[in-house]
Design an enzyme around this catalytic site. Sequence first.
Site, PDB file in Angstrom:
ATOM      1  N   LYS A 181      -1.559  -6.755   3.208  1.00  0.00           N
ATOM      2  CA  LYS A 181      -0.145  -6.655   3.543  1.00  0.00           C
ATOM      3  C   LYS A 181       0.052  -5.350   4.319  1.00  0.00           C
ATOM      4  CE  LYS A 181       3.408  -5.129   2.990  1.00  0.00           C
ATOM      5  NZ  LYS A 181       4.294  -4.403   4.005  1.00  0.00           N
ATOM      6  N   GLY A 233       1.017   5.005   0.399  1.00  0.00           N
ATOM      7  CA  GLY A 233       2.388   5.121   0.880  1.00  0.00           C
ATOM      8  C   GLY A 233       3.137   6.190   0.123  1.00  0.00           C
ATOM      9  N   SER A 234       4.433   6.072   0.105  1.00  0.00           N
ATOM     10  CA  SER A 234       5.270   7.103  -0.487  1.00  0.00           C
ATOM     11  C   SER A 234       5.178   7.098  -2.011  1.00  0.00           C
ATOM     12  CB  SER A 234       6.728   6.899  -0.070  1.00  0.00           C
ATOM     13  OG  SER A 234       7.280   5.768  -0.716  1.00  0.00           O
ATOM     14  N   THR A 235       5.442   8.254  -2.590  1.00  0.00           N
ATOM     15  CA  THR A 235       5.447   8.354  -4.041  1.00  0.00           C
ATOM     16  C   THR A 235       6.563   7.515  -4.644  1.00  0.00           C
ATOM     17  OG1 THR A 235       4.391  10.517  -4.038  1.00  0.00           O
ATOM     18  CG2 THR A 235       5.710   9.972  -5.971  1.00  0.00           C
ATOM     19  N   GLY A 238       5.265   4.136  -4.799  1.00  0.00           N
ATOM     20  CA  GLY A 238       4.167   4.167  -5.761  1.00  0.00           C
ATOM     21  C   GLY A 238       4.653   4.117  -7.200  1.00  0.00           C
ATOM     22  N   GLU A 255      -2.542   5.898  -3.556  1.00  0.00           N
ATOM     23  CA  GLU A 255      -2.738   7.105  -2.747  1.00  0.00           C
ATOM     24  C   GLU A 255      -1.386   7.423  -2.149  1.00  0.00           C
ATOM     25  OE1 GLU A 255      -2.876   9.574  -0.134  1.00  0.00           O
ATOM     26  OE2 GLU A 255      -4.058   8.267   1.174  1.00  0.00           O
ATOM     27  N   CYS A 289      -0.134  12.143   5.010  1.00  0.00           N
ATOM     28  CA  CYS A 289       0.168  12.435   3.609  1.00  0.00           C
ATOM     29  C   CYS A 289      -0.486  13.733   3.149  1.00  0.00           C
ATOM     30  CB  CYS A 289      -0.276  11.274   2.716  1.00  0.00           C
ATOM     31  SG  CYS A 289      -2.015  10.841   2.876  1.00  0.00           S
ATOM     32  N   GLU A 388       8.573  15.612   0.402  1.00  0.00           N
ATOM     33  CA  GLU A 388       7.745  15.275   1.556  1.00  0.00           C
ATOM     34  C   GLU A 388       8.631  14.870   2.731  1.00  0.00           C
ATOM     35  OE1 GLU A 388       3.613  12.904   2.257  1.00  0.00           O
ATOM     36  OE2 GLU A 388       5.192  11.782   1.234  1.00  0.00           O
TER      37      GLU A 388
END
Length: 485
Positions: A181, A233-235, A238, A255, A289, A388
């Site tokens: 994806k 991707g982003s926290t 996540g 990650e 990142c 971030e």
Amino acid sequence: MKTPHVQFPDQLYIGGRWVQPLDGNPLEIISPDTEHVVFRVAGAGPRDMDRAVAAARETFDRGGWSAAPAFERIEALQRLADALERREPELAAAWSMQMGGPTSIAPHIVRYGTQNLFDAIKIGRQFRFETSPESAIAKGARIVHEPVGVVAAITPWNTPYMLMTAKIAPALIAGCTVVMKPAPETPIEAYIIAECADEVGLPPGVLNLVPAERHAAEHLMRNPDVDKIAFTGSTAVGRQIAQVCGERVRRCGLELGGKSAAIVLDDFSDAEAAKILTSTIVTLSGQVCAMLTRAIVPRHRHDAIAEAIAAEMKQIRIGHSDDLEAQMGPLATKRQLERVEYYVAVGLKEGAALVTGGARPPRPDRGFFFEPTLFANVKNSMTIAQEEIFGPVLCLIACDSTDDAIRIANDSIYGLNASVLTHDPRAAAAVARRLRAGNVAQNGMRADFSLPWGGFKQSGIGREGGEQGLMGYLETKTMLLDTTM
């Protein structure tokens, strides 16, 4: 540069066939250089996600791929790697077209992606999938490593090929089946991967492709037949994935984001620090990142280093992706540009000193461009030092000692990357051991993706790369038998 060619852009790759979407909407790729639509591909909907998972599930449960000797899977991955290597010029062109990444570095970014496959092949050839340890309970004790199952590989838009191959390579070596994806902004590389998988004869259902917007991706995450989610991707996203996986006690590899610190020690000159910190923050326009976004410097040198960085930033040439002299291209999307502008406004509101940058440049006058930006006199408690930004914004933070620098660096919810700027390897190692980060390099943002890569704290769970990366796609089984075999 060669234009990428996609055979079936209006279709999805499911169960070894190119098929029409059932309920998704087409995806438009907008050039960050021109703000125009440059490509369209199919978009998957929830029903498409379900049939992709069903195809992967059927192939895995039949056992032909998962139960095959490891060398057969390794040979198949070698064929895939060779096919992708032949298409690297197209992959490079796709990255620049979708991301606005400079064509001068595109071949190197793509090469990292193909190298992930070769690295996984090397690890797979060395890895012992079965061992026979001594046991006081059974004469024929065995430890076997078996594939975790169906993997949903979900990747972001900044380095899509490299991040996708970092997932599919160890997953396929392990014997998993995969649903790819990719991000809706950058799906072309995944199309090329699927075409190569079809070309080299990967068994139907081993590798499936379903690009989609967020609502369909969320449906994929919740499918009960997915055994593991591998996500970069982003926290924020996540956390959502971790919650879904926690409800089902499902495996996940995450990650995530970072707010990585670069600590400047006193033996490193102002000019040296300025060159490294500036050349780093403009890499991929800061959309990495692992980006070193917090520079922690001795207090008595703060102003001099700020002046040196500002001088370097003002020399950076900003240009379109096909400008061979450009050192920094655009941000990837209008949404990302607006995000960076928002954080600059927040930084000013909270009292940080804007030394240079902070706005869209006068030229180019079209595209998602933003100037390299330096904030000085930043307190580590400020929003721009804690969240971030994912853009070319560097925060300069003063410290009173090396111990204070380490304290500041660790005062973050993140722990992905860090750097120690010094000419003394012993000093670099001593500081590195005290930093709560998954990767620490001397003198810059450096990474070896053949070795374990991942973060502490809210920068993620698990590792990609090396033997640890392969282990993330395996389950360990202990067998206690009466006799040796």
